[in-house]
Design a protein around this motif. Structure first.
Motif: not given
Length: 224
Positions: A1-21
């Protein structure tokens, strides 16, 4: 299983924040968030199983930021710290200092930090979702609620020092908080008031502190 990337996780959170706003919680979709983050929907779902999970994590992070900013207002520095430090932080305050001056400085900082377009977007989403689950409680208990503890403990100190008349510190904190927001909260929340200028903030805080000190100042001050 591919290891999850903290940087990618943060990028997703940043995108979610922008999208929700931009779209609001109801209209935003996981596809929207994945597209903005530059990942596939499968990748997005490998990090977050549902839109609610994403939103809850953003609220939790925002609550922690709220508390960290409140800490910086009192202590004068921005730090990431454990909420348990609240109990010791107030030892850094000097209850012997002039209360009105302290509250004026505090009030101006609070309105400058927490009444911003970004905070407004978040507040609206929290209000909209708070009736459907524990989002509102989570945000309040981890953010503003703990921030109010600062006020309550500070007022307990100055009351004990005789610089305010005897009263329940919790009520005193609630009244000061209410006065601070009384002129601006509803217009701000309803998008009638778009910006808090420095002059507006100064006037609002000056009037709030004046009314507060008339109500809670020592008797000798009230009789002057």
């Amino acid at each position: 299983m591919r290891k999850k990337s903290p940087a990618r996780r943060q990028a997703i959170l940043d995108a979610a924040k922008t999208t929700f706003e931009k779209l609001g919680f109801e209209r935003a979709t996981m596809a929207d968030i994945a597209a903005l983050a530059g990942v596939s929907k499968a990748t997005l779902y490998s990090y977050f199983s549902a839109k609610n999970e994403l939103f809850a994590e953003l609220i939790e992070a925002s609550a922690d930021q709220h508390l960290d900013q409140m800490h910086s207002i009192y202590v004068g520095e921005q730090t990431n710290f454990d909420p348990d430090e609240i109990r010791s932080t107030l030892a850094l305050l000097q209850p012997s200092e002039d209360v009105a001056f302290t509250l004026k400085r505090l009030g101006e900082r609070i309105l400058s930090v927490f009444f911003t377009p970004q905070r407004l977007a978040l507040k609206r989403m929290i209000v909209a979702e708070s009736g459907k689950g524990q989002i509102g409680r989570l945000y309040y208990e981890r953010g503003p609620g703990l921030g109010m503890k600062y006020l309550e403990q500070y007022f307990g100190e100055v009351i004990a020092a005789g610089r305010l008349r005897p009263a329940d510190p919790k009520l005193v904190a609630a009244h000061f908080h209410g006065l601070l927001e009384s002129e601006i909260f509803e217009p701000w929340l309803l998008n009638i008031l778009h910006e808090l200028t420095p002059d507006l903030i100064e006037g609002v805080v000056e009037r709030a502190v004046d009314v507060f000190m008339r109500a809670y100042g020592p008797e000798r001050d009230q009789n002057n």
